[in-house]
Motif scaffolding. Structure first.
Motif, PDB file in Angstrom:
ATOM      1  N   ALA A 102     -66.866 -38.038  56.508  1.00 27.02           N
ATOM      2  CA  ALA A 102     -67.302 -39.353  56.980  1.00 27.02           C
ATOM      3  C   ALA A 102     -68.454 -39.221  57.975  1.00 27.02           C
ATOM      4  O   ALA A 102     -69.227 -40.162  58.168  1.00 27.02           O
ATOM      5  N   LEU A 103     -68.584 -38.039  58.591  1.00 26.65           N
ATOM      6  CA  LEU A 103     -69.643 -37.782  59.570  1.00 26.65           C
ATOM      7  C   LEU A 103     -70.759 -36.904  59.005  1.00 26.65           C
ATOM      8  O   LEU A 103     -71.928 -37.078  59.350  1.00 26.65           O
ATOM      9  N   VAL A 104     -70.382 -35.944  58.191  1.00 23.35           N
ATOM     10  CA  VAL A 104     -71.352 -35.053  57.530  1.00 23.35           C
ATOM     11  C   VAL A 104     -71.151 -35.272  56.031  1.00 23.35           C
ATOM     12  O   VAL A 104     -70.181 -34.807  55.456  1.00 23.35           O
ATOM     13  N   THR A 105     -72.075 -35.996  55.435  1.00 21.15           N
ATOM     14  CA  THR A 105     -71.957 -36.435  54.046  1.00 21.15           C
ATOM     15  C   THR A 105     -71.744 -35.276  53.069  1.00 21.15           C
ATOM     16  O   THR A 105     -72.229 -34.166  53.314  1.00 21.15           O
ATOM     17  N   PRO A 106     -71.056 -35.519  51.963  1.00 25.76           N
ATOM     18  CA  PRO A 106     -70.858 -34.453  50.984  1.00 25.76           C
ATOM     19  C   PRO A 106     -72.088 -34.146  50.133  1.00 25.76           C
ATOM     20  O   PRO A 106     -72.069 -33.221  49.327  1.00 25.76           O
ATOM     21  N   SER A 107     -73.186 -34.908  50.308  1.00 27.20           N
ATOM     22  CA  SER A 107     -74.384 -34.601  49.530  1.00 27.20           C
ATOM     23  C   SER A 107     -75.648 -35.018  50.275  1.00 27.20           C
ATOM     24  O   SER A 107     -75.614 -35.886  51.147  1.00 27.20           O
ATOM     25  N   VAL A 108     -76.743 -34.371  49.905  1.00 23.24           N
ATOM     26  CA  VAL A 108     -78.079 -34.765  50.355  1.00 23.24           C
ATOM     27  C   VAL A 108     -79.004 -34.691  49.149  1.00 23.24           C
ATOM     28  O   VAL A 108     -78.796 -33.881  48.243  1.00 23.24           O
TER      29      VAL A 108
ATOM     30  N   GLY B 278     -69.126 -30.727  54.146  1.00 26.11           N
ATOM     31  CA  GLY B 278     -70.281 -31.592  53.977  1.00 26.11           C
ATOM     32  C   GLY B 278     -71.562 -30.789  53.920  1.00 26.11           C
ATOM     33  O   GLY B 278     -71.559 -29.565  54.068  1.00 26.11           O
ATOM     34  N   VAL B 279     -72.660 -31.494  53.691  1.00 21.63           N
ATOM     35  CA  VAL B 279     -73.983 -30.891  53.609  1.00 21.63           C
ATOM     36  C   VAL B 279     -74.891 -31.651  54.570  1.00 21.63           C
ATOM     37  O   VAL B 279     -74.809 -32.877  54.679  1.00 21.63           O
ATOM     38  N   ALA B 280     -75.749 -30.920  55.277  1.00 20.99           N
ATOM     39  CA  ALA B 280     -76.655 -31.550  56.235  1.00 20.99           C
ATOM     40  C   ALA B 280     -78.024 -30.898  56.169  1.00 20.99           C
ATOM     41  O   ALA B 280     -78.172 -29.772  55.683  1.00 20.99           O
ATOM     42  N   VAL B 281     -79.008 -31.624  56.683  1.00 25.36           N
ATOM     43  CA  VAL B 281     -80.355 -31.080  56.865  1.00 25.36           C
ATOM     44  C   VAL B 281     -80.584 -31.036  58.370  1.00 25.36           C
ATOM     45  O   VAL B 281     -80.640 -32.080  59.027  1.00 25.36           O
ATOM     46  N   ILE B 282     -80.643 -29.818  58.920  1.00 25.17           N
ATOM     47  CA  ILE B 282     -80.791 -29.634  60.364  1.00 25.17           C
ATOM     48  C   ILE B 282     -81.661 -28.410  60.642  1.00 25.17           C
ATOM     49  O   ILE B 282     -81.926 -27.614  59.741  1.00 25.17           O
ATOM     50  N   GLU B 283     -82.043 -28.263  61.892  1.00 20.86           N
ATOM     51  CA  GLU B 283     -82.689 -27.035  62.342  1.00 20.86           C
ATOM     52  C   GLU B 283     -81.597 -26.000  62.599  1.00 20.86           C
ATOM     53  O   GLU B 283     -80.541 -26.325  63.156  1.00 20.86           O
TER      54      GLU B 283
ATOM     55  N   VAL C  30     -71.368 -30.962  47.671  1.00 19.68           N
ATOM     56  CA  VAL C  30     -70.191 -30.115  47.855  1.00 19.68           C
ATOM     57  C   VAL C  30     -68.955 -30.917  47.419  1.00 19.68           C
ATOM     58  O   VAL C  30     -68.637 -31.937  48.023  1.00 19.68           O
ATOM     59  N   PRO C  31     -68.298 -30.496  46.313  1.00 15.88           N
ATOM     60  CA  PRO C  31     -67.171 -31.256  45.771  1.00 15.88           C
ATOM     61  C   PRO C  31     -65.839 -30.902  46.450  1.00 15.88           C
ATOM     62  O   PRO C  31     -64.892 -30.465  45.794  1.00 15.88           O
ATOM     63  N   HIS C  32     -65.804 -31.078  47.747  1.00 19.94           N
ATOM     64  CA  HIS C  32     -64.600 -30.763  48.511  1.00 19.94           C
ATOM     65  C   HIS C  32     -64.338 -31.898  49.503  1.00 19.94           C
ATOM     66  O   HIS C  32     -65.280 -32.484  50.040  1.00 19.94           O
TER      67      HIS C  32
END
Length: 129
Positions: free
Chosen positions: A85-91, A40-45, A34-36
């Motif tokens: 800084a907490l939820v990264t902009p990429s996975v 951010g982007v996350a992998v979660i349930e 996400v270029p913002h």
């Protein structure tokens, strides 16, 4: 590139779009970016309360008040700029046979607390391997 409207949901499930993008590509890596500066982007349930728990936790960690030096926009907008800084902009996800190797309950989501800009772009790329 995906165009996402996050005005109704702070966490937007991208899993179906990522699966569709990977289909037919074989083995490799899929990057979701996400270029913002405020998302951010996350992998979660999702769907079992974890998404709401994540939002509650982020709101506690990043309160929307006037403590931030970055002070333009809506009240507390400075917190939005700390989110990546907490939820990264990429996975990056491993892909086998054109399918992302996500666990049973894992979803790929956009996390966007920024109320000032609900239009988001998400870039998907694939590295064969």
């Amino acid at each position: 590139m995906l165009d996402i409207d996050s005005s109704r949901r702070r966490i937007v499930d991208l899993t179906d779009e990522v699966r569709s993008f990977c289909r037919g590509r074989g083995d490799g890596l899929c990057n979701v970016f996400v270029p913002h500066a405020t998302a951010g982007v996350a992998v979660i349930e999702t769907g079992a309360g974890s998404d709401d728990d994540l939002l509650d936790t982020l709101e506690r960690l990043l309160p929307r008040d006037d403590r931030y030096r970055h002070a333009h926009g809506s009240p507390g907008h400075g917190a939005d700029h700390l989110l990546p800084a907490l939820v990264t902009p990429s996975v990056t996800l491993p892909v086998a046979g054109g399918a992302p190797l996500l666990g049973t309950w894992q979803s790929v989501v956009l996390v966007d607390l920024n109320r000032d800009n609900p239009r988001r772009s998400v870039r998907l790329s694939f590295l064969s391997g």
